[in-house]
Design an enzyme around this catalytic site. Structure first.
Site, mmCIF file in Angstrom:
data_model
loop_
_atom_site.group_PDB
_atom_site.id
_atom_site.type_symbol
_atom_site.label_atom_id
_atom_site.label_comp_id
_atom_site.label_asym_id
_atom_site.label_seq_id
_atom_site.Cartn_x
_atom_site.Cartn_y
_atom_site.Cartn_z
ATOM 1 N N LYS A 20 0.839 -1.203 0.000
ATOM 2 C CA LYS A 20 0.000 0.000 0.000
ATOM 3 C C LYS A 20 0.873 1.251 0.000
ATOM 4 O O LYS A 20 2.010 1.217 0.483
ATOM 5 C CB LYS A 20 -0.857 0.028 1.280
ATOM 6 C CG LYS A 20 -1.989 -0.967 1.304
ATOM 7 C CD LYS A 20 -2.764 -0.840 2.613
ATOM 8 C CE LYS A 20 -3.892 -1.859 2.698
ATOM 9 N NZ LYS A 20 -4.960 -1.669 1.702
ATOM 10 N N ARG A 76 -10.325 -11.565 2.013
ATOM 11 C CA ARG A 76 -11.194 -12.603 1.443
ATOM 12 C C ARG A 76 -10.531 -13.978 1.519
ATOM 13 O O ARG A 76 -11.197 -14.993 1.563
ATOM 14 C CB ARG A 76 -11.576 -12.214 0.007
ATOM 15 C CG ARG A 76 -10.430 -12.099 -0.935
ATOM 16 C CD ARG A 76 -10.777 -11.307 -2.197
ATOM 17 N NE ARG A 76 -10.823 -9.864 -1.959
ATOM 18 C CZ ARG A 76 -11.104 -8.959 -2.879
ATOM 19 N NH1 ARG A 76 -11.402 -9.329 -4.110
ATOM 20 N NH2 ARG A 76 -11.129 -7.675 -2.579
HETATM 21 N N1 BES Z 1 -8.110 -3.763 4.467
HETATM 22 C C1 BES Z 1 -8.298 -3.360 3.121
HETATM 23 C C2 BES Z 1 -9.605 -2.614 2.891
HETATM 24 C C3 BES Z 1 -9.806 -1.306 3.608
HETATM 25 C C4 BES Z 1 -9.667 -0.122 2.938
HETATM 26 C C5 BES Z 1 -10.222 -1.268 4.922
HETATM 27 C C6 BES Z 1 -9.898 1.077 3.583
HETATM 28 C C7 BES Z 1 -10.443 -0.075 5.567
HETATM 29 C C8 BES Z 1 -10.286 1.100 4.886
HETATM 30 C C9 BES Z 1 -8.273 -4.587 2.207
HETATM 31 O O1 BES Z 1 -7.492 -5.644 2.616
HETATM 32 C C10 BES Z 1 -7.743 -4.132 0.896
HETATM 33 O O2 BES Z 1 -6.616 -3.752 0.855
HETATM 34 N N2 BES Z 1 -8.574 -4.178 -0.145
HETATM 35 C C11 BES Z 1 -8.185 -3.765 -1.440
HETATM 36 C C12 BES Z 1 -8.696 -4.769 -2.433
HETATM 37 C C13 BES Z 1 -8.130 -4.595 -3.814
HETATM 38 C C14 BES Z 1 -6.654 -4.944 -3.819
HETATM 39 C C15 BES Z 1 -8.890 -5.492 -4.765
HETATM 40 C C16 BES Z 1 -8.783 -2.391 -1.700
HETATM 41 O O3 BES Z 1 -9.895 -2.127 -1.236
HETATM 42 O O4 BES Z 1 -8.105 -1.580 -2.321
HETATM 43 MN MN MN Z 2 -5.485 -5.466 2.002
#
Ligand code: BES
Ligand code: MN
Ligand code: ZN
Length: 515
Positions: free
Chosen positions: A293, A367
């Protein structure tokens, strides 16, 4: 905090701070709306009258007016809290009002407060119907307890600002009404303190609350409230064949934790009674892994275990509410890190169900752990599944921060959940997960891929992925990414962890166990 319910006259109650609620109501048809106190004692009305007619207080939701040494009252201070328009009055407003009172008291270092139960004199029949005594009392106590949470755990200058006593004052009356108020009060204490427990877990930083530590805290809670609890790690995951969960965990030096909590009712339930399976995403920190990230805002990913914390909090409440059904909770906890052994894009993982998964993005890790958690919950006997997870940013894009995403493969189950939500005042909004979306998670090399082929409908693709692992079992998926952490200062939940989903999950289990 000591919480007590007293059937006693508010005017003669000795307290540093007495709170009464007021609504914005037109007294006569054509008159200007004047704020009206929701109390029955004249002494209270007299103490506040001239401030209510002066126009400086409008009884807007969460608005406060403080009077010192109110005449005719034993309280040192009288705090009037607005609940907004009488037309929209519901337990939700009372929850916010009680929270506003507590937050006000905390800023003034007042640690003992009394709140007068909102009485019916000023309310129309219609308003009364929307405010059953038990739900109103419950909301009042919940709001006060949830607002009491402080986030400054690790500040050296931290002073304990939490309330010492909360006294709820109601007028004695008809016995059924008193019973309802008592019931609501007890439910409010259980739910409010369990939400508080969830908030305290979510608030913890990733270095303090590792998967192992989350397991310890869950176990301690279970020991306190008489639940069975087992905490497993890598060896057990290997034994069970949880390849998806293991894949996520392998990039971290911190071992994963598979937490299994069980509630058994006193009398064995009839065979047709559903067995609930509560599954939580417990990523104690989400760096994104190899698909790392951006640095900006990454510190927030300590709350990526809010789904797990919601389930642990729900189990804490269920242990006390004692529904007539079995409840199993499976929490999958790991740290998502880009270590030397981390899983990579392109890897193929074999889940516990046997389905193979092509990894496209290691940041879609929630997931993966849930896939194995849901499958395991079914194997342990769950016939009604629910999971909660801070799963996708896309869900926040779709719904903002006032609703969490709700997905289900079964209309009846979904409707029951929405009915529970009506009673708790939380906000979930149903989004589709029909097979029209299935093509987006098709993979060439494996059974499915862990992200969609494009970025559209990201919350739905994630739900579609989970749906692959629940099969025909009725299931509800809550994507709480937008609500688990509050960024603005709302009246009853401060900036910080909200404990979202705990109350509705408990209510839903209770309702279905009664049916
Ligand atoms: N933990 C994150 C989602 C999240 C985003 C939680 C903002 C709280 C606040 C999750 O694991 C994630 O990173 N999801 C990705 C999925 C993508 C790679 C398909 C996302 O939402 O960008
Ligand atoms: Mn994630
Ligand atoms: Zn995550």
């Amino acid at each position: 905090m000591e919480t007590r319910l007293l059937f006693q006259d508010a005017a003669s109650f000795v307290t540093p701070l007495l709170t009464v609620f007021a609504v914005d109501v037109a007294i006569e048809k054509d008159s200007t709306p004047l704020p009206t106190l929701l109390i029955t004692t004249d002494a209270l009305g007299n103490a506040a009258r001239r401030f209510l007619t002066g126009g400086e207080f409008k009884a807007a939701l969460g608005e406060t007016l403080l009077l010192h040494s109110p005449s005719g009252l034993k309280a040192e201070r009288l705090l009037i809290v607005g609940l907004g328009k009488v037309k929209t009055l519901a337990p939700k407003q009372v929850r916010m009002g009680a929270g506003a009172a507590v937050r006000f008291a905390k800023t003034k270092a007042i640690r003992q407060i009394a709140i007068a139960f909102p009485e019916d004199r000023a309310l129309s029949d219609e308003a009364l119907e929307a405010m059953p005594c038990s739900l109103t009392t419950r909301a009042l106590v919940e709001g006060a307890l949830i607002a009491d949470f402080d986030t400054d755990t690790y500040r050296s200058d931290r002073k304990d600002k939490s309330l010492e006593t909360l006294s709820v004052l109601a007028t004695a009356g008809e016995s059924q009404r008193e019973t309802d108020i008592r019931t609501g009060f007890q439910e409010g204490v259980i739910l409010g303190s369990s939400v508080g427990f969830t908030q305290s877990l979510v608030n913890e930083p990733g270095n303090m609350l590792t998967p192992t530590e989350l397991g310890r805290r869950a176990k301690a809670m279970c020991d306190e409230f008489g639940l069975q609890c087992e905490v497993h790690s890598t060896d057990k995951l290997k034994e069970l064949g949880m390849g998806a969960f293991l894949g996520v965990a392998q990039g971290s030096a911190q071992p994963p934790a598979l937490i299994v909590m069980r509630y058994e009712p006193k009398t064995p339930p009839p065979a047709e009674m559903p067995v609930f399976g509560l599954v939580g995403k417990g990523i104690t920190f989400d760096t994104g892994g190899i698909s790392i990230k951006p640095a900006d805002g990454m510190e927030k990913m300590k709350y990526d275990m809010a789904g797990a914390a919601a389930m642990i909090g729900a189990m804490r409440a269920i242990a006390q509410r004692k529904p007539a059904c079995r409840v199993i909770s499976v929490v999958c906890s790991a740290e998502n890190m880009p270590g030397g052994n981390a899983y990579k894009p392109g890897d193929v993982l074999k889940s516990m169900s046997g389905k193979t998964i092509e990894i496209i993005n290691t940041d879609a890790e929630g997931r993966l752990v849930l896939a194995d958690g849901l499958h395991y919950a079914k194997q342990l006997g769950a016939t009604q599944l629910i999971n909660a997870a801070t799963l996708t940013g896309a869900c926040v894009v779709a719904l903002g921060t006032s609703n969490s995403g709700l997905f289900s493969n079964d209309d009846a189950t979904c409707e029951a959940f929405l009915r529970a939500m009506e009673r708790t005042g939380e906000n979930f909004w149903r989004l589709p997960c029909t097979d029209d979306y299935k093509e987006f998670i098709q993979s060439q090399i494996a059974d499915i891929r862990n992200t969609g082929v494009n970025r559209w409908g990201g919350a739905i693709t994630a739900a579609m992925f989970l749906k692959e692992f629940v099969g025909d079992t009725p299931w509800v998926h809550l994507d709480i990414a937008g609500q688990a952490w509050v960024e603005d200062n709302r009246s009853y939940i401060g900036k910080g962890p909200s404990g979202v989903a705990v109350r509705t999950i408990v209510e839903w289990v209770n309702e279905l166990a009664r049916a």
